[in-house]
Design an enzyme around this catalytic site. Structure first.
Site, short mmCIF file in Angstrom:
data_model
loop_
_atom_site.label_atom_id
_atom_site.label_comp_id
_atom_site.label_asym_id
_atom_site.label_seq_id
_atom_site.Cartn_x
_atom_site.Cartn_y
_atom_site.Cartn_z
CG HIS A 140 -1.98 -1.02 1.25
ND1 HIS A 140 -2.84 -1.23 0.20
CD2 HIS A 140 -2.30 -1.94 2.19
CE1 HIS A 140 -3.66 -2.24 0.51
NE2 HIS A 140 -3.35 -2.69 1.71
CG ASP A 176 -3.28 -8.25 1.23
OD1 ASP A 176 -2.33 -8.41 2.00
OD2 ASP A 176 -4.34 -7.65 1.55
CG HIS A 178 -6.79 -5.01 2.45
ND1 HIS A 178 -6.29 -5.94 3.33
CD2 HIS A 178 -7.86 -4.44 3.06
CE1 HIS A 178 -7.03 -5.92 4.45
NE2 HIS A 178 -7.99 -5.03 4.31
CG ASP A 265 -5.50 -9.79 4.04
OD1 ASP A 265 -5.31 -10.35 2.94
OD2 ASP A 265 -5.07 -8.65 4.30
ZN ZN Z 1 -4.48 -6.94 3.33
#
Ligand code: ZN
Length: 396
Positions: A140, A176, A178, A265
């Site tokens: 990120h 991931d 995200h 996740d």
């Molecule tokens: Zn994540």
């Protein structure tokens, strides 16, 4: 020795630690190493040192903005300047935010990038066929600010290094839950870096991006693929979309190396997202990536860690199976054939488990038959499929 898989030593990265209560915690690495050592799955001669810190700083300076790095350095001291504390919010590092500054932050974040560059160098130079750096995957981080627990973008640093030193075409695969936004935006206009991310839709989850129409820009148009999944997606739909997307991307892009990010996740137990997958996807996704590497990149594959916030029940099994797959370890035969993947070593874990969120699992995979199926399964799968079709338009 090209068939070797290296484990990048991450002891310095262990100091990348926000606080005891913070979800991004190095205990995830300790528990994984403990599990793999109980399985006798890491040989001493597979453990490789990290990369030069000096050279890594140079690469970080090439991809991150200097005013941001200077503020990170100031905030990393035991007593940061008033000015840096005032600037912290502007750089995504405020004390009460997701990515709060802490002493030693700069050095440990550089160490993480060094590990990922070491993995990339080992594979590109031919010293190893595959390399794993589990402390990495800070996908990120942006050129000018920290975000989502990530200070410096080690994946972008490793990819930049591969581009600069070896001029190789990189397929980046981000699993991931995200969206891998930082890495995507770093290479959004670069036709030599293909970024692919499968994640829960940004409609409901941080960072709020990664929609099917994000496909790259200017000469990088078509070298970016986003597989956006509905909340409560389960294994079959996740794996079908993932498989179709990575096959399509590798076939059209023809990479020289794969760099993958293995945030885990998307598991149903994960406290920070709403996807309902089981350990099965963490057995299957590394296998799918491994097959792609054999077919398209002569085995060249660098794997990184990432998110994953059920520290005890999910992360060690997921990352453990990733390492086993990279090594074609004999234990996989029993994971693939025994009920629920067969038993985990009885002596695991060594670390006291009073912090676990529930009873520790006894098997490598989950007993999915005992889980309640999602009532909207069909609708969710159809929506995922439709989103994938949209994303795949204009790719190759
Ligand atoms: Zn994540």
């Amino acid at each position: 020795m090209a068939s070797r898989t290296l484990w990048i030593n991450n002891s310095d990265s262990g100091r990348y630690r926000f606080s005891d209560e913070h979800p991004f915690h190095p205990v995830r690495l300790e528990l994984t190493e403990d599990l793999l050592s109980k399985c006798d799955a890491i040989d001493n001669d597979q453990v490789a040192p990290s990369f030069s810190m000096e050279e890594t700083e140079r690469i970080i300076r090439a991809i991150h903005r200097s005013d941001y790095i200077d503020c990170v350095i100031d905030l990393s001291t035991d007593s940061p300047s008033d000015d840096a504390i005032k600037q912290a919010i502007r750089y995504g590092l405020e004390e009460d935010g997701d990515t709060p500054y802490f002493p030693g932050m700069h050095e440990s974040a550089v160490a993480i990038s060094a590990g990922s560059i070491a993995a990339a160098d080992a594979v590109m130079s031919g010293r190893a066929e595959h390399a794993l750096h589990l402390a990495g995957g800070l996908h990120h981080a942006f050129p000018d600010r920290a975000s989502g627990f990530c200070v410096y973008n080690d994946a972008a640093a490793a990819i930049s290094y591969i581009r600069e030193k070896y001029n190789a075409r990189v397929l980046y695969i981000d699993t991931d839950v995200h969206h891998g936004d930082g890495v995507q935006w770093f290479f959004y206009t670069d036709p030599e870096v293909f970024t692919l991310s499968i994640h829960e839709t940004g409609k409901f989850l941080f960072p709020g991006s990664g929609f099917p129409h994000e496909r790259g820009d200017s000469s990088g148009y078509g070298a970016c693929l986003n597989i956006s999944m509905e909340p409560y997606t389960e294994d079959d739909s996740w794996l079908a979309c993932f498989n179709q997307a990575v096959e399509h991307a590798a076939r059209s892009f023809r990479p020289d190396i794969i760099v993958s990010q293995h945030g885990c996740d998307a598991h149903a137990y994960d406290p920070l997202a709403h996807i309902h997958c089981s350990m099965r996807i963490y057995r299957e996704m590394p296998k799918i990536i491994h097959r792609l590497a054999d077919r398209y990149t002569q085995g060249k594959w660098v794997a990184l860690g990432g998110g994953g916030y059920d520290h005890w029940r999910v992360v060690p099994r997921a990352w453990g199976m990733l390492w086993l797959e990279m090594n074609e370890h004999p234990l996989l035969a029993s994971i693939d054939s025994e009920p629920n993947g067969g038993l985990l070593p009885e002596q695991w874990p060594d670390i006291s488990s009073d912090k676990a969120d529930g009873p520790l699992p006894k098997t490598w995979l989950d007993d999915v038959a005992s889980w309640t199926p999602m009532p909207r399964r069909k609708e969710i799968s159809e929506k995922n499929k439709a989103n994938l079709e949209i994303a795949l338009q204009h790719i190759g």
